[in-house]
Design a protein around this motif. Structure first.
Motif, PDB file in Angstrom:
ATOM      1  N   CYS A 249       0.854  -1.192   0.000  1.00  0.00           N
ATOM      2  CA  CYS A 249       0.000   0.000   0.000  1.00  0.00           C
ATOM      3  C   CYS A 249       0.882   1.231   0.000  1.00  0.00           C
ATOM      4  O   CYS A 249       2.057   1.172   0.363  1.00  0.00           O
ATOM      5  CB  CYS A 249      -0.929  -0.003   1.213  1.00  0.00           C
ATOM      6  N   PRO A 250       0.345   2.390  -0.421  1.00  0.00           N
ATOM      7  CA  PRO A 250       1.173   3.611  -0.497  1.00  0.00           C
ATOM      8  C   PRO A 250       1.798   4.000   0.834  1.00  0.00           C
ATOM      9  O   PRO A 250       2.880   4.580   0.867  1.00  0.00           O
ATOM     10  CB  PRO A 250       0.169   4.663  -0.985  1.00  0.00           C
ATOM     11  N   GLN A 251       1.134   3.694   1.944  1.00  0.00           N
ATOM     12  CA  GLN A 251       1.661   4.105   3.240  1.00  0.00           C
ATOM     13  C   GLN A 251       2.952   3.383   3.608  1.00  0.00           C
ATOM     14  O   GLN A 251       3.744   3.877   4.409  1.00  0.00           O
ATOM     15  CB  GLN A 251       0.612   3.848   4.333  1.00  0.00           C
ATOM     16  N   GLU A 252       3.189   2.198   3.012  1.00  0.00           N
ATOM     17  CA  GLU A 252       4.381   1.412   3.349  1.00  0.00           C
ATOM     18  C   GLU A 252       5.662   2.161   3.014  1.00  0.00           C
ATOM     19  O   GLU A 252       6.599   2.215   3.802  1.00  0.00           O
ATOM     20  CB  GLU A 252       4.341   0.069   2.624  1.00  0.00           C
ATOM     21  N   LEU A 253       5.705   2.748   1.819  1.00  0.00           N
ATOM     22  CA  LEU A 253       6.905   3.475   1.404  1.00  0.00           C
ATOM     23  C   LEU A 253       7.112   4.716   2.252  1.00  0.00           C
ATOM     24  O   LEU A 253       8.248   5.042   2.628  1.00  0.00           O
ATOM     25  CB  LEU A 253       6.811   3.847  -0.078  1.00  0.00           C
ATOM     26  N   GLY A 254       6.036   5.413   2.581  1.00  0.00           N
ATOM     27  CA  GLY A 254       6.162   6.588   3.435  1.00  0.00           C
ATOM     28  C   GLY A 254       6.703   6.243   4.807  1.00  0.00           C
ATOM     29  O   GLY A 254       7.539   6.968   5.365  1.00  0.00           O
ATOM     30  N   LEU A 255       6.247   5.128   5.364  1.00  0.00           N
ATOM     31  CA  LEU A 255       6.750   4.682   6.666  1.00  0.00           C
ATOM     32  C   LEU A 255       8.224   4.316   6.586  1.00  0.00           C
ATOM     33  O   LEU A 255       9.008   4.612   7.491  1.00  0.00           O
ATOM     34  CB  LEU A 255       5.925   3.488   7.138  1.00  0.00           C
ATOM     35  N   LEU A 256       8.606   3.685   5.472  1.00  0.00           N
ATOM     36  CA  LEU A 256      10.007   3.310   5.284  1.00  0.00           C
ATOM     37  C   LEU A 256      10.902   4.547   5.228  1.00  0.00           C
ATOM     38  O   LEU A 256      11.956   4.604   5.875  1.00  0.00           O
ATOM     39  CB  LEU A 256      10.157   2.489   4.003  1.00  0.00           C
ATOM     40  N   LEU A 257      10.484   5.545   4.473  1.00  0.00           N
ATOM     41  CA  LEU A 257      11.284   6.766   4.347  1.00  0.00           C
ATOM     42  C   LEU A 257      11.390   7.500   5.672  1.00  0.00           C
ATOM     43  O   LEU A 257      12.434   8.089   5.987  1.00  0.00           O
ATOM     44  CB  LEU A 257      10.678   7.680   3.284  1.00  0.00           C
ATOM     45  N   GLU A 258      10.333   7.447   6.458  1.00  0.00           N
ATOM     46  CA  GLU A 258      10.352   8.113   7.766  1.00  0.00           C
ATOM     47  C   GLU A 258      11.381   7.469   8.686  1.00  0.00           C
ATOM     48  O   GLU A 258      12.156   8.155   9.373  1.00  0.00           O
ATOM     49  CB  GLU A 258       8.963   8.044   8.393  1.00  0.00           C
ATOM     50  N   VAL A 259      11.422   6.133   8.681  1.00  0.00           N
ATOM     51  CA  VAL A 259      12.399   5.426   9.521  1.00  0.00           C
ATOM     52  C   VAL A 259      13.822   5.677   9.021  1.00  0.00           C
ATOM     53  O   VAL A 259      14.746   5.846   9.809  1.00  0.00           O
ATOM     54  CB  VAL A 259      12.076   3.920   9.548  1.00  0.00           C
ATOM     55  N   LEU A 260      14.001   5.706   7.690  1.00  0.00           N
ATOM     56  CA  LEU A 260      15.327   5.989   7.141  1.00  0.00           C
ATOM     57  C   LEU A 260      15.823   7.360   7.587  1.00  0.00           C
ATOM     58  O   LEU A 260      17.002   7.536   7.936  1.00  0.00           O
ATOM     59  CB  LEU A 260      15.282   5.921   5.615  1.00  0.00           C
ATOM     60  N   LYS A 261      14.942   8.321   7.594  1.00  0.00           N
ATOM     61  CA  LYS A 261      15.332   9.678   7.968  1.00  0.00           C
ATOM     62  C   LYS A 261      15.676   9.784   9.440  1.00  0.00           C
ATOM     63  O   LYS A 261      16.616  10.486   9.826  1.00  0.00           O
ATOM     64  CB  LYS A 261      14.199  10.649   7.613  1.00  0.00           C
TER      65      LYS A 261
END
Length: 777
Positions: free
Chosen positions: A588-600
């Motif tokens: 789902c679209p939220q998965e990538l956003g969550l991933l980027l948040e953790v990376l940051k």
């Protein structure tokens, strides 16, 4: 010679035939290198490789380069285009290294070219000192040739120069060939400089031969009769043993003196017989390396002789090279020995016709387990006379419990008894490509890995491991507990995965938190029922300690990203600098956003981020967030369908974001359907008002035509001119574009581009590629 030395004009040299120059070189060698530079330049192309090699120093002193001559020699003699010719920095070394290999394998006739044929020139001897990488193939004929008596000096040169030893397309061989291989490996690895051993393309491996190479690469071997050459043991081993014996004798004498001094103040106590024997053994034999064992597979005090049992289990006697791997002796024939600590062990001659090393007081016992797919590493000790070990998880709740691995039942089956083996120098890199590894072989490798302290890199590619990867990880986990462990890089790739990729990553980092590089890659998901063990808790439940991971690469077999499993990995990897995700699907679209948040938040040192074959067509917001990240220096969106359904505004936002990002150095956009008009628009990244520091742009496989490339070039020239000629752009990559449709326009565009930056492209036939695409539809 007098005519050449008296010559004042270059044409006097050219008047001589090449054969005449070659015949005269022996007389000229004292004075010819003092010739003026213009005369020496004319002489160099007329030399054989023997004299050209000797002229290298004089040419360098005169400011002349021999590289063009060696490059022409390659074209004339090898008659093939070398791989990665752009990266070759020394054609002299490249030619002589390939020349050595071709002569060794009999694919090059030195009489085919006059420059190769010289009575002073020994092809193998004079080129061996330039060989840093050597490949042995088929029936190991090269090993037999190199260990022949007349090639003794060649082998000595290789021991100093060789760094990488490769085995390719091996076939089963007889005992004499294996004996030659033993001598070769002992000299090149144990007493040489080889740091990497690679084996590839071995569809049906000979288990004895495979285990032999693995064991000697790990530094274990029994000296004496196994290393006897022409009736005498290895001379280097004999010298080392002698030096160790002298050192031990001196230490023993010092300890004796100290003991006498201490005993003068207290009651004198005599040594027990066992202590006396131990001391005498130390004095006579010198110190041996301590037994190296898998902590998770720790040996008991028992040893199992297996000198006459081969890998197939028949009763025929084995050569020394075959004694590496064998089935356990049936219980009724086993001889259980008491621990050898504190008593003298005899050096027995194994068989007639072999010469035993008089200083080798150790027996090498090497057993390989039966294949059993229902347990894993660890075992429990029982009474003194019997060893009923069970391979279970090494700790409660271990992620390895229940996976196929290294179960053992009754006796030391499955154990590599390394107590009695000499521990020599070992390699730091092991690579296994396209070699099926059975459960038995995996257990053997696992035990070797458990004490392979010099190992830094392990590459396992297409070995059909499936659940046996857990056994390998168990050996590596045991190695990680060793205080001298240097293991840092693990790369695993295979056709099928028996568990989700991220779960395997989670499992690996739980066991090996000291890893710096971890690469996991699978082609297809294993759809077979019952392939995944269910008896134990999942390894995803194991907690990951803070890791040293710097590079993480995951290629998914077309499976969901499993962000819930990946986030703990990223949170534990605060030193992560490079992340690559390949062929993953986003649930789902939220998965990538969550991933980027953790990376940051959790990876402040991340510099390189790569997505390959991940559909980002519906994630434009996340793409823009990545492009404006001030910490990233290299971003790759490869075949991610960025512009599949995008608007012109999205491209404009990408350009403006990159223009404002002064930290981004490399942007790679291969396979995203840029086309001509989007490529031309990308030139605005380097406009006068841009603060971009972009050095590298990759637009490969983007359907770019010659007219579009020329228009991009003109626009780029205009922007650079407006900036006064100052620009950071250094490289443009153009692989697999449609530049063959108009060769004249393409050449003009490339010529003008090369005046601005480095251009990397290829001669790609777009029509043939399209035909191939249609044929597989």
């Amino acid at each position: 010679p007098e005519a050449v030395m008296a010559a004042e004009r270059p044409r006097s040299l050219f008047a001589l035939s090449a054969a005449a120059v070659s015949r005269s070189m022996a007389a000229l060698e004292r004075d010819v290198w003092a010739l003026p530079g213009h005369l020496l330049r004319g002489l160099l192309p007329l030399l054989t490789i023997f004299h050209l090699e000797r002229a290298e120093h004089a040419a360098r002193r005169a400011g002349l380069s021999t590289q063009p001559i060696w490059r022409k020699l390659w074209d004339d003699v090898m008659k093939t285009r070398p791989p990665n010719s752009e990266s070759i920095t020394c054609w002299r070394k490249k030619f002589l290294e390939t020349f050595f290999s071709n002569v060794l394998h009999g694919v090059l006739d030195v009489s085919s070219d006059w420059r190769l044929h010289d009575r002073h020139f020994s092809p193998l001897l004079h080129s061996s000192s330039h060989v840093s990488q050597l490949t042995l193939c088929n029936m190991l004929q090269g090993a037999v040739e190199l260990t022949a008596e007349h090639n003794h000096e060649v082998l000595e040169n290789l021991a100093a120069s060789l760094r990488v030893l490769k085995f390719q397309h091996l076939l089963s061989c007889d005992q004499s060939v294996r004996r030659s291989l033993v001598l070769l490996l002992h000299r090149l690895i144990h007493h040489g400089s080889v740091s990497q051993v690679s084996m590839c393309s071995w569809p049906v491996p000979d288990t004895v031969l495979l285990v032999l190479i693995l064991t000697m690469s790990a530094g274990f071997w029994r000296s004496g009769n196994a290393l006897a050459c022409h009736g005498s043991p290895c001379g280097l081993c004999r010298e080392e043993d002698k030096a160790q014996s002298q050192e031990s004798a001196q230490e023993g004498a010092e300890r004796g003196c100290n003991a006498e001094q201490e005993g003068s103040d207290a009651e004198n106590q005599k040594r027990s017989p066992k202590e006396a024997d131990a001391c005498m053994t130390s004095v006579l034999c010198g110190p041996r390396s301590p037994p190296l064992q898998n902590p998770a597979c720790e040996e008991t005090s028992s040893e199992v002789p297996c000198g006459h049992i081969n890998i197939q289990g028949d009763s025929s006697p084995l050569s020394s090279s075959e004694q590496l791997s064998c089935h356990p002796i049936p219980r009724k024939t086993r001889r259980w020995q008491k621990p050898a600590v504190g008593r003298k062990r005899r050096c027995l001659r194994r068989s007639r016709g072999h010469y035993a090393d008089p200083e080798d007081l150790y027996d090498f016992v090497f057993t390989v387990a039966r294949e059993d797919n229902s347990g894993l590493l660890d075992k429990t000790r029982t009474t003194e006379g019997e060893n009923t070990e069970n391979w279970t998880s090494s700790s409660p709740g271990s992620p390895y419990t229940g996976h196929a691995g290294c179960k053992k039942r009754g006796g030391p089956a499955g154990t590599l008894s390394l107590k009695a083996a000499h521990h020599f120098r070992s390699v730091s890199t092991l690579e296994l490509f396209s070699i099926p590894l059975t459960g038995e072989t995996c257990r053997t490798l696992s035990n070797l890995l458990s004490s392979w302290v010099s190992l830094e890199n392990l590459v396992l590619s297409y070995n059909g491991l499936n659940a046996n990867i857990s056994c390998i990880l168990s050996g590596l986990r045991a190695l990680s507990r060793h205080p001298e462990c240097r293991f840092r890089v693990l790369r695993v790739s295979d056709m099928f995965s028996h568990m989700p990729c991220v779960e395997l990553v989670h499992c690996t980092l739980s066991a090996l938190p000291q890893l710096h590089t971890l690469s996991v890659s699978f082609d297809l998901k294993n759809q077979l029922e019952g392939t995944r063990p269910e008896a134990s808790p999942s390894c995803s439940e194991a907690e990951i300690p803070e890791s040293c991971l710097e590079v993480l690469e995951i290629r998914f077999p077309r499976e969901p990203l499993h962000t819930a499993l990946l986030l703990p990995v990223l949170k534990a990897s605060k030193s992560l600098q490079q992340l690559s995700l390949d062929s993953a699907t986003l649930p789902c679209p939220q998965e990538l956003g969550l991933l980027l948040e953790v990376l940051k938040e959790c990876t402040p040192n991340l510099k390189k981020l790569s997505f390959h074959d991940v559909n980002l067509a519906d994630h434009q917001k996340e793409v823009l967030l990545l492009l404006q990240d001030p910490g990233l220096q290299e971003i790759t969106f490869s075949f991610c369908r960025l512009f599949e359904s995008s608007t012109a505004e999205f491209l404009s936002e990408i350009i403006n974001t990159v223009k404002r990002n002064s930290s981004l150095k490399s942007l790679k956009l291969p396979g995203n359907r840029l086309g001509n008009h989007r490529l031309v628009a990308l030139a605005d990244i380097f406009s006068e008002d841009s603060s971009s520091s972009l050095c590298q742009l990759d637009v490969s496989s983007n359907c770019i035509k010659p007219d579009g490339l020329l228009e991009f070039t003109k626009k780029l020239e205009g922007h650079i001119q407006q900036r006064g000629g100052q620009h950071p752009f250094t490289q443009l990559r153009l692989f697999q574009n449609w530049l063959d449709q108009d060769a004249e326009t393409a050449q003009e565009a490339l010529r003008r581009l090369r005046a601005l930056c480095s251009v990397v492209n290829d001669a790609w036939d777009s029509s043939q590629a399209f035909a191939d695409y249609i044929s597989v539809m």
